[in-house]
Structure formats: C-alpha cells, structure tokens
Design an enzyme around this catalytic site. Structure first.
Site, PDB file in Angstrom:
ATOM      1  N   TYR A 121       6.761   3.726   0.721  1.00 50.52           N
ATOM      2  CA  TYR A 121       5.684   2.929   1.300  1.00 50.52           C
ATOM      3  C   TYR A 121       5.161   1.936   0.264  1.00 50.52           C
ATOM      4  O   TYR A 121       5.149   0.721   0.485  1.00 50.52           O
ATOM      5  CB  TYR A 121       4.564   3.832   1.813  1.00 50.52           C
ATOM      6  CG  TYR A 121       3.301   3.075   2.155  1.00 50.52           C
ATOM      7  CD1 TYR A 121       3.313   2.041   3.094  1.00 50.52           C
ATOM      8  CD2 TYR A 121       2.093   3.386   1.527  1.00 50.52           C
ATOM      9  CE1 TYR A 121       2.160   1.335   3.394  1.00 50.52           C
ATOM     10  CE2 TYR A 121       0.938   2.692   1.837  1.00 50.52           C
ATOM     11  CZ  TYR A 121       0.975   1.669   2.759  1.00 50.52           C
ATOM     12  OH  TYR A 121      -0.167   0.975   3.055  1.00 50.52           O
TER      13      TYR A 121
ATOM     14  N   THR B 277      -1.348  -2.787  -0.512  1.00 50.04           N
ATOM     15  CA  THR B 277      -1.900  -1.458  -0.752  1.00 50.04           C
ATOM     16  C   THR B 277      -1.975  -1.179  -2.245  1.00 50.04           C
ATOM     17  O   THR B 277      -1.139  -1.667  -3.020  1.00 50.04           O
ATOM     18  CB  THR B 277      -1.038  -0.378  -0.091  1.00 50.04           C
ATOM     19  OG1 THR B 277      -1.501   0.920  -0.493  1.00 50.04           O
ATOM     20  CG2 THR B 277       0.428  -0.501  -0.506  1.00 50.04           C
TER      21      THR B 277
END
Length: 328
Positions: A142, A118
């Site tokens: 995250y 990501t």
C-alpha cells in the site's frame, strides 16, 4: 477558467466529503468511481461516472465529456493486511490505474492533480514527528504503491508540465456534521467505526491487533485528522495549483498521536457506553508509532485542523453511525 474537477474515488469516505467541500467552494465535482468500495448514495454534489481506473477508454470518455480543469485523486485500495497478502492487487490497481489516469489527464490537457497519498510511505518512524523531508521507506505494498504514484507525478511533471499537490497523512476520522455523507466501509476496517460497531452491538467486540508494542499501553499509536479538515486542505491544494504555483508536498497531521486504547477511552467518554474488547495478534505491516506535523501546510496553505480533536472526531462519527446509512 473551468471550475469542473474530476474526483476519483468520489463515492468513498474521503472523496464524498471532498465533493461536498468542492461544491461549497463553488466547484463542480464530477465523481469517478467503480463502486468497489464506494457508495452510489454518497454521490450528492455533482455528476457521477461509474468507471474503473484500469479502463483507459472510460477515462478518456469522462475527460472528453466533462472537461475538468483539475483532478482530485483519492481512488485506491488501502487495507494494510490485504496489501501484505496480495501485493500484486495493489500495484495493479493503485499504480497501473494511476498511470492510466495521469496519461488520460495529460492527453486531455488537464495538468493539475491533487493527490491523496499517505504517511505509510514513510514506514515505521518510531518517535519522530514526520515532515515532508523525512526519508520514505514503506513497509507494505500500500505505502509502496502510493510512493510510486508520487514518483510518477514528478516524472510527468518534468516531461509534460503536470503540476501536483501531494498530501501525506495518517488516519482520518469523523463525518460531515450536516449528516449528508459519512464513513461506511465494506468490510469495515477503520478503528473508530469498528469501536462504534462494538458500542452499539453491531459486532460482539473490538479486536485490538497487538497489545505488546513498545508504547505506554502496548497498542499502536497513530495521528488522526478530521475528514472535514482533511478535505479543506485538498480544496486549498487545488486553489494553490489554480493560482499557478509549483508542485508541492504537504503533510497533514496534528503532531500528536493516540494509542488504540486512548481512542477506546475517548469513545467511552463521548458515547457514555462500554466498549467490548478482545486482544488479538499483531497485523503484519503495522508500524509502532506514526505521527506527522503540518507546519508547511499551515504556513503555505493557511490550513488549520480545527475539528481534529479526538472527542470531536468521535462525536461526529457517532452521530453519523447512529443516523446515517448507504444502500449499495
């Protein structure tokens, strides 16, 4: 050479589209998913193994039974708000689960991994078009967990010859234009499905999280890639490894961002319907503006984001939203 590929998270949104793309390219995708956020109905293109990445014995059994030549690793928790509130959950699931997966793969002699990372690993890089060499400084558990997995892949590459292709990207949108799989989360947290829910009355209104950001209209800006373009890149990454090439990181983006209000305006245009909206507070951990380029992916993988216009992404998502569904 075996054409079996283990796809973790293959019952989820991106993973199910990846399985479709793999099957179309002549591979045998084996979905491994615990169905915590995925859907059994989305597994349509190959065998299914219901298992959790934290269950090492189940991973060993899956590798022994199916003998995959490579792994496409999508399985992860990915909600920013939850990551801010429960960081331990993200470190345990994403990092410990990935460590289990990598060690099981190595023990089985499966040394090629395509990892869905990501651009949240970069943190808030306002005004920059990010690339593979941009320093990483994640804002939440995250992004931090994904960066840790990237580091883990590099470490096992140095020690055990594991080779990896890592993809970093921002928001994913759209759906399979054939309608076989689509985007459906529980709970729904992604912007475009939330907008479409508001359009057709499945929710009272879209809540815009933060309207006072330093952007032209006060809302966050993000890059978007069509899910079919994204999974095409992952198949190309797999073929990169199968050709014997070295580990590589690629960013996938259009280099252009859209604000929340711009996505809403595009949805009005595509659906020809109003979008009920209410303003809400900022969410912790959200960056102001995040966009990335894809110069390396285009040059080295031959990748092109053909469907990644906002109107096309919304049109495909709207078609699935109206006609597609999954049962738990």
């Amino acid at each position: 050479m075996s054409r079996t590929v283990l796809v973790t998270g293959g019952a989820g949104y991106i993973g199910s589209h990846a399985c479709k793309a793999l099957a179309a390219a002549g591979y045998r995708p084996v979905t491994l998913d615990n169905l915590s956020t995925g859907w059994r109905d989305a597994v349509k293109f190959g065998p299914f193994v219901q298992a959790d990445l934290l269950d090492r014995a189940a991973l060993d059994a899956a590798f022994a039974e199916h003998r995959p030549a490579a792994v496409l690793h999508f399985a992860a928790l990915s909600q920013v708000g939850e990551a801010m509130a429960e960081p331990g959950k993200y470190w345990r699931n994403n990092v410990s689960g990935s460590l289990n997966l990598i060690e099981a793969a190595i023990d089985a002699g499966c040394l090629d991994v395509v990892f869905s990372s990501t651009c949240a690993t970069y943190g808030d890089r306002d005004g920059e078009v990010l690339d593979e060499d941009t320093p990483q400084a994640p804002l939440n558990a995250y992004g931090a967990s994904k960066r840790a997995i990237e580091d883990m892949l590099a470490d096992f590459g140095a020690s055990h010859g594991l080779r990896s292709v890592i993809f970093r990207y921002f928001n994913v949108a759209g759906a399979d234009p054939d309608g076989e799989v689509g985007e459906h989360h529980r709970p729904e947290t992604h912007l475009i499905p939330l907008i479409l829910d508001a359009v057709d009355g499945k929710r009272a209104a879209l809540t815009v999280h933060g309207t006072d950001y330093p952007t032209p209209d006060g809302t966050c800006i993000r890059d978007y890639v069509h899910v079919m373009d994204l999974v095409d890149a992952h198949v190309r990454g797999l073929e990169w490894l199968r050709a014997g090439k070295a580990s590589r990181v690629f960013c996938l983006g259009t280099g252009d961002g859209f604000s929340v209000r711009e996505v809403v305006d595009a949805t009005r245009h595509v659906t020809n319907r109003p979008v009920p909206m209410v303003d809400g507070p900022r969410r912790g951990g959200d960056a102001v503006k995040l966009v990335c380029g894809s110069t390396r992916a285009k040059a080295e993988l031959g990748w092109q984001p053909h469907r990644s216009t906002m109107k096309q992404m919304i049109a495909d998502a709207w078609r699935w939203h109206q006609n597609g569904s999954y049962q738990a």
